[in-house]
Design an enzyme around this catalytic site. Structure first.
Site, short mmCIF file in Angstrom:
data_model
loop_
_atom_site.label_atom_id
_atom_site.label_comp_id
_atom_site.label_asym_id
_atom_site.label_seq_id
_atom_site.Cartn_x
_atom_site.Cartn_y
_atom_site.Cartn_z
N SER A 131 0.81 -1.01 -0.11
CA SER A 131 -0.01 -0.15 0.06
C SER A 131 0.93 1.28 -0.13
CB SER A 131 -0.86 0.06 1.24
OG SER A 131 -0.04 0.06 2.40
N HIS A 152 -2.98 -3.68 -5.36
CA HIS A 152 -3.52 -3.16 -4.20
C HIS A 152 -4.90 -3.33 -3.69
CE1 HIS A 152 -3.89 0.17 -0.99
NE2 HIS A 152 -3.62 -0.80 -0.28
N GLU A 164 -6.58 -1.45 -6.78
CA GLU A 164 -5.81 -0.56 -7.66
C GLU A 164 -4.59 -1.18 -8.26
OE1 GLU A 164 -4.96 3.70 -5.32
OE2 GLU A 164 -4.50 2.08 -3.91
N ASN A 202 -4.52 5.74 -0.78
CA ASN A 202 -4.08 6.09 0.52
C ASN A 202 -3.71 7.73 0.42
OD1 ASN A 202 -4.62 3.84 2.28
ND2 ASN A 202 -2.90 2.98 1.11
N1 CAA Z 1 -14.26 -10.78 5.38
C1 CAA Z 1 -15.10 -11.19 4.59
N2 CAA Z 1 -16.34 -10.67 4.60
C2 CAA Z 1 -16.62 -9.86 5.70
C3 CAA Z 1 -15.45 -9.28 6.47
C4 CAA Z 1 -14.43 -9.87 6.50
N3 CAA Z 1 -13.37 -9.54 7.15
N4 CAA Z 1 -16.27 -8.20 7.48
C5 CAA Z 1 -17.55 -8.18 6.85
N5 CAA Z 1 -17.76 -9.08 5.93
C6 CAA Z 1 -18.83 -9.06 5.10
C7 CAA Z 1 -19.97 -9.68 5.98
O1 CAA Z 1 -20.13 -11.12 6.13
C8 CAA Z 1 -21.43 -9.19 5.14
O2 CAA Z 1 -21.57 -9.76 4.01
P1 CAA Z 1 -23.33 -9.92 3.40
O3 CAA Z 1 -23.45 -8.59 2.88
O4 CAA Z 1 -23.24 -11.13 2.57
O5 CAA Z 1 -24.21 -10.17 4.74
C9 CAA Z 1 -20.92 -7.85 4.68
O6 CAA Z 1 -19.41 -7.84 4.57
C10 CAA Z 1 -21.27 -6.78 5.52
O7 CAA Z 1 -20.83 -6.87 6.95
P2 CAA Z 1 -21.65 -6.72 8.28
O8 CAA Z 1 -22.97 -6.36 8.01
O9 CAA Z 1 -21.02 -7.52 9.37
O10 CAA Z 1 -21.24 -5.24 8.74
P3 CAA Z 1 -21.03 -4.05 8.08
O11 CAA Z 1 -22.19 -3.60 7.03
O12 CAA Z 1 -20.47 -2.90 9.03
O13 CAA Z 1 -19.77 -3.99 7.07
C11 CAA Z 1 -17.42 -3.56 6.29
C12 CAA Z 1 -18.28 -4.24 7.50
C13 CAA Z 1 -17.52 -4.45 4.97
C14 CAA Z 1 -16.29 -3.90 6.88
C15 CAA Z 1 -17.93 -2.16 6.10
O14 CAA Z 1 -17.90 -1.50 7.34
C16 CAA Z 1 -17.02 -1.31 5.38
O15 CAA Z 1 -16.84 -1.48 4.08
N6 CAA Z 1 -16.16 -0.65 5.85
C17 CAA Z 1 -14.91 0.22 5.29
C18 CAA Z 1 -14.01 -0.74 4.65
C19 CAA Z 1 -13.01 0.12 4.15
O16 CAA Z 1 -12.96 1.21 3.59
N7 CAA Z 1 -11.97 -0.77 3.73
C20 CAA Z 1 -10.78 -0.22 3.00
C21 CAA Z 1 -9.80 0.09 3.97
S1 CAA Z 1 -8.28 1.03 3.39
C22 CAA Z 1 -7.61 -0.39 2.58
O17 CAA Z 1 -7.77 -1.54 2.94
C23 CAA Z 1 -6.24 0.14 2.17
C24 CAA Z 1 -5.06 0.39 2.62
O18 CAA Z 1 -3.90 0.08 2.12
C25 CAA Z 1 -4.92 0.73 4.15
#
Ligand code: CAA
Length: 295
Positions: A131, A152, A164, A202
């Site tokens: 990242s 990414h 990405e 990022n």
């Molecule tokens: N692995 C797989 N599936 C997952 C999971 C995981 N760790 N966590 C949640 N899920 C799935 C759930 O099973 C659920 O699936 P369904 O729609 O089929 O039911 C779905 O995701 C939604 O989960 P929840 O209902 O439990 O919870 P939520 O609605 O709060 O979603 C989330 C959780 C998907 C994490 C959501 O909050 C989200 O999208 N958050 C933002 C995540 C984000 O921005 N990620 C990028 C971070 S930056 C990055 O990664 C790059 C870097 O370099 C730092």
């Protein structure tokens, strides 16, 4: 995608076998979608063997959830798990596309690429899930910089639709096309970024998270109100402080330091409050405490 006026891009090569190195959250997620969505055989390696067993359990639990939700059948779950094999890098002989998702350490990644280069056929592509490390720099550690590329993925990999793609300075159009096609076969939407610090995601996300931490540090608002404002005010699934905890405060700090050092502008200066949390070992969800506490 980019508009271009030059010759048409070369057709992608067909990827037949994937090697994933690093069986943490990212590597496990990448193995899961390569096996489950692209339906490719996947060799999964981690220097820590116990970590691979953990990854298999993690994937099993996630796939079982999908079975219970009726998204996949239990046969499909078994087929997906059956496509993933615990492996040594020495077994990567017929892997034509390797993705590394080890810890974010430039020296370790460069060393690993050297090892992969010896184990894989000359024609194989080496992708990095970094990242924040320069793809050009990683590529220069190998004798095939034209076959090294940034891929990414976002966390959690099975849920997030984006990958990405970052060609390094020497990456060939053929490598790019093959990587785009593979990403699409994994069910992902791709964007393309030049190899510059933070790429797109990022570069935009970390100053946003950092600013939210400054708002907290300056006592402008309480953490819940910062998160609620951004969550309900801009329709994102998590507010910035919750998201920072989810990503890991150490990871956020490390990426901000890269932006600050390499771009040289104080607008990327990590918030002293963020530094203090990391010093305390309050790294977010993974340690049970960050801006919030987790059980
Ligand atoms: N692995 C797989 N599936 C997952 C999971 C995981 N760790 N966590 C949640 N899920 C799935 C759930 O099973 C659920 O699936 P369904 O729609 O089929 O039911 C779905 O995701 C939604 O989960 P929840 O209902 O439990 O919870 P939520 O609605 O709060 O979603 C989330 C959780 C998907 C994490 C959501 O909050 C989200 O999208 N958050 C933002 C995540 C984000 O921005 N990620 C990028 C971070 S930056 C990055 O990664 C790059 C870097 O370099 C730092």
């Amino acid at each position: 995608s980019k508009a271009s006026s030059g010759p048409p891009p070369p057709p992608p090569e067909t990827v037949k076998k994937i090697g994933v190195v690093g069986a943490g959250q990212m590597g496990a997620g990448i193995a899961q979608v390569a096996a489950g969505v692209a339906k490719l055989p996947v060799l999964l390696h981690d220097a820590n063997k116990a970590q691979i067993d953990k990854a298999f359990k993690f994937i099993d639990v996630l796939l079982q959830k999908d079975v219970l939700k009726g998204k996949i059948t239990s046969e499909e779950k078994d087929e997906t798990l059956g496509r993933i094999t615990k492996s040594d890098i020495a077994d990567f002989k017929d892997v034509d596309f390797a993705i590394e998702a080890i810890s974010e350490n430039s020296a370790l990644k460069r060393e690993l690429l050297g090892v992969l280069e010896k184990a894989l056929p000359d024609t194989a592509i080496l992708a990095s899930n970094t990242s924040s490390i320069s793809i050009t720099r990683l590529a220069a550690a190998t004798k095939r910089p034209e076959k090294v590329i940034g891929m990414h993925f976002m966390n959690p990999v099975p849920v997030m639709k984006l990958v990405e793609i970052i060609p390094g300075l020497a990456t060939s159009p053929q490598t790019l096309q093959t990587t785009l096609a593979l990403s699409h076969s994994m069910g992902k939407t791709t964007t393309q970024s030049s190899d510059m610090p933070g790429f797109i995601a990022n570069r935009v996300l970390m100053p946003y998270i950092n600013e939210a931490i400054y708002v907290l540090q300056e006592g402008i608002a309480i953490k819940e109100d910062i998160d609620t404002t951004m969550k309900l005010g801009t329709n994102v699934p998590m507010g910035p402080l919750t998201l920072a905890d989810f990503i890991g405060l150490d990871t956020c700090l490390a990426i901000l330091k890269v932006l600050h050092t390499q771009l040289g502008d104080d607008k990327y200066r990590p918030s002293p409050l963020l530094v203090k949390y990391v010093d305390a070992g309050w790294l977010g969800k993974k340690t049970g405490r960050g801006f919030y506490t987790y059980e």
